[in-house]
Motif scaffolding. Structure first.
Motif, PDB file in Angstrom:
ATOM      1  N   CYS A   1       0.765  -1.169   0.130  1.00  0.00           N
ATOM      2  CA  CYS A   1      -0.092  -0.079   0.150  1.00  0.00           C
ATOM      3  C   CYS A   1       0.733   1.261  -0.016  1.00  0.00           C
ATOM      4  CB  CYS A   1      -0.816  -0.029   1.127  1.00  0.00           C
ATOM      5  SG  CYS A   1      -1.914   1.555   1.368  1.00  0.00           S
TER       6      CYS A   1
ATOM      7  N   GLN B   1      -4.480  -0.322  -3.309  1.00  0.00           N
ATOM      8  CA  GLN B   1      -3.969   0.135  -2.070  1.00  0.00           C
ATOM      9  C   GLN B   1      -4.622  -0.609  -1.050  1.00  0.00           C
ATOM     10  OE1 GLN B   1      -4.149   4.436  -1.775  1.00  0.00           O
ATOM     11  NE2 GLN B   1      -4.487   4.384  -4.294  1.00  0.00           N
ATOM     12  N   GLY B   2      -4.128  -0.454   0.254  1.00  0.00           N
ATOM     13  CA  GLY B   2      -4.837  -0.922   1.412  1.00  0.00           C
ATOM     14  C   GLY B   2      -5.920  -0.425   1.910  1.00  0.00           C
TER      15      GLY B   2
ATOM     16  N   PHE C   1      -0.890  -2.232  -9.709  1.00  0.00           N
ATOM     17  CA  PHE C   1      -0.240  -2.527  -8.432  1.00  0.00           C
ATOM     18  C   PHE C   1       1.000  -1.727  -8.267  1.00  0.00           C
ATOM     19  CE2 PHE C   1      -2.944  -6.299  -9.306  1.00  0.00           C
ATOM     20  CZ  PHE C   1      -3.501  -6.440  -7.996  1.00  0.00           C
TER      21      PHE C   1
ATOM     22  N   LEU D   1       0.222  -6.288   1.109  1.00  0.00           N
ATOM     23  CA  LEU D   1      -1.250  -6.702   0.550  1.00  0.00           C
ATOM     24  C   LEU D   1      -1.261  -8.091   0.015  1.00  0.00           C
ATOM     25  CD1 LEU D   1      -2.365  -3.378  -1.428  1.00  0.00           C
ATOM     26  CD2 LEU D   1      -2.532  -3.918   1.049  1.00  0.00           C
TER      27      LEU D   1
ATOM     28  N   PRO E   1      -6.523  -5.846   0.056  1.00  0.00           N
ATOM     29  CA  PRO E   1      -6.254  -4.967  -1.079  1.00  0.00           C
ATOM     30  C   PRO E   1      -7.561  -4.279  -1.609  1.00  0.00           C
ATOM     31  CG  PRO E   1      -6.099  -7.099  -2.208  1.00  0.00           C
ATOM     32  CD  PRO E   1      -6.251  -7.212  -0.657  1.00  0.00           C
TER      33      PRO E   1
END
Length: 439
Positions: free
Chosen positions: A300, A337-338, A434, A307, A327
């Protein structure tokens, strides 16, 4: 005798027919029926004849039937064919005082499989209405189903396992099919045919389903005798569609193709042929793709935590807290992202992406793990459906986003095959971005 997708035998069969493990391995497979909207399993668990998929195997003894003779009667419910529980027959009621009875005789060359909502023994594959979104327990139960108790039947050729034909309506416990006075029916010469109340619709793909280059075909309706017709003005309209037996390219028939969709008015099934499944990715392959993605240790960009892509919907705690490794995707830009609070406005479901500053909704990511829905095996450039967040390969996501599924009486919409959530926006999916070495 039928072997289920998990190898369990039907509960209605005699124990003396139970196959050995060696017998299972050598059984001829016709294909699989998979319900759209379930990512490989039913919420309460796949049990007995109610499950997310059903495998059709060649039976030890044939149980198919074929048309033998027909005649007119004044009181169909008292006719010998209807009263005889060993006689397969279809009753077409023309008026209160007249009906045509069509008798069927055993066919040693075919195996018959029946699909419907009924839990009675003649139904091999019990199907209930599909509710869109994540399936948890008994939530989202349908109060009144639109799926017929005896919806349709499939006859597979024992000598040529690649040929399986579908027909509207199924035989009940008394081996009868009744088309009432109000049912759509017609006579052409000496033959009679009809449609079920809400109809059984078919859509054959154009091109090879497995390979990623096919396109959705045209939806049509199949009759009780297997004829193909254009759609009625609405799902249960009294007037049948035009005969649609021949297209400009090839003959259109009720023979199932790899990738054929079957709509039961409440649930949609995907037919995968045995030959097509051999060319498709396996569940192990898809899980390996997830493992490779996780091995790249995506992080993240805000929390800088690693993640992990889940294979099933991730757990959310009783306080509403999410797994820190879960995620999320920003659906307007595709950045993964987290869970964090950056860019989150109060009283709003929208967030600002910290990387590109686009504002939009976010969604948890989860791998689409049902291999039957995949039209290709990669390369592993992942896309996700909008708004549910189910991940799959690029060609798989783009194919399903282009498929319009019957909805209601005369509407069509695209939805995620893994959870049946209607797609939003255009094109209905997003490429995933990602961070770090998996980007």
């Amino acid at each position: 005798m039928v072997i289920r997708s998990d190898g369990a035998e039907s509960p209605i069969l005699d124990d003396k027919e139970s196959p050995t493990e060696k017998d299972k391995a050598t059984r001829v497979k016709y294909g699989e029926l998979v319900i759209l909207g379930y990512n490989g399993f039913l919420p309460p668990g796949d049990r007995g004849r109610k499950r997310s998929k059903y495998v059709l195997y060649k039976r030890h003894d044939p149980n198919g039937v074929k048309r033998s003779k027909h005649y007119v009667v004044k009181t169909p419910h008292n006719s010998q064919a209807i009263l005889d529980s060993q006689q397969h027959s279809i009753s077409y009621t023309l008026s209160r005082n007249q009906a045509i009875i069509v008798e069927y005789m055993p066919d040693e060359e075919t195996d018959m499989f029946q699909i419907g909502r009924s839990s009675e023994s003649p139904i091999d594959f019990v199907v209930v209405d599909t509710v869109a979104g994540e399936k948890t327990g008994d939530s989202g139960k349908v109060v009144q189903s639109t799926i017929s108790r005896f919806a349709c039947r499939i006859l597979a050729e024992r000598a040529n396992p690649s040929v399986a034909r579908i027909y509207a309506a199924g035989f009940d416990s008394s081996r009868n099919i009744f088309l009432g006075e109000k049912a759509t029916k017609w006579q052409e010469g000496r033959d009679i045919d009809g449609l079920t109340t809400n109809g059984i619709l078919l859509m054959h793909p154009q091109g090879s389903f497995c390979g990623g280059d096919s396109e959705p075909g045209v939806w049509r309706e199949v009759s009780v005798c297997g004829g193909i017709y254009s759609l009625r003005e609405s799902r249960s309209a009294q007037k049948k569609g035009r005969a649609d037996c021949v297209s400009q390219v090839e003959e259109v028939t009720n023979v199932l193709q790899d990738g054929t969709l079957i709509d039961l008015c409440g649930a949609t099934l995907l037919w995968r042929s045995a030959e097509g499944l051999e060319k498709s990715p396996t569940k192990d392959y898809l899980e390996n793709l997830v493992d490779k993605l996780n091995a790249g240790r995506p992080v993240c960009p805000v929390g800088l935590n690693t993640l992990v892509i889940p294979r099933k919907s991730s757990y959310t705690g009783p306080d509403g807290s999410a797994d820190k490794q879960q995620p999320y995707v920003y659906l307007n830009c595709g950045h993964v992202q987290g869970s964090h609070d950056w860019g989150h406005e109060k009283n709003s479901h929208s967030r600002t992406c910290p990387l590109c500053h686009k504002v939009g909704p976010v969604q948890k990511l989860c791998m689409g793990i049902e291999p039957a829905f995949y039209v290709d095996a990669g390369p592993p450039i992942f896309f996700a459906f909008n708004p549910c967040g189910h991940m799959a390969t690029e060609k798989t996501v783009k194919y399903w986003a282009s498929v319009m599924i019957p909805h209601g009486t005369n509407a069509f919409e695209s939805f995620c095959p893994f959870c049946a959530t209607p797609l939003e926006g255009f094109p209905g999916y997003i490429r995933l971005i990602f961070q770090d070495n998996v980007d």
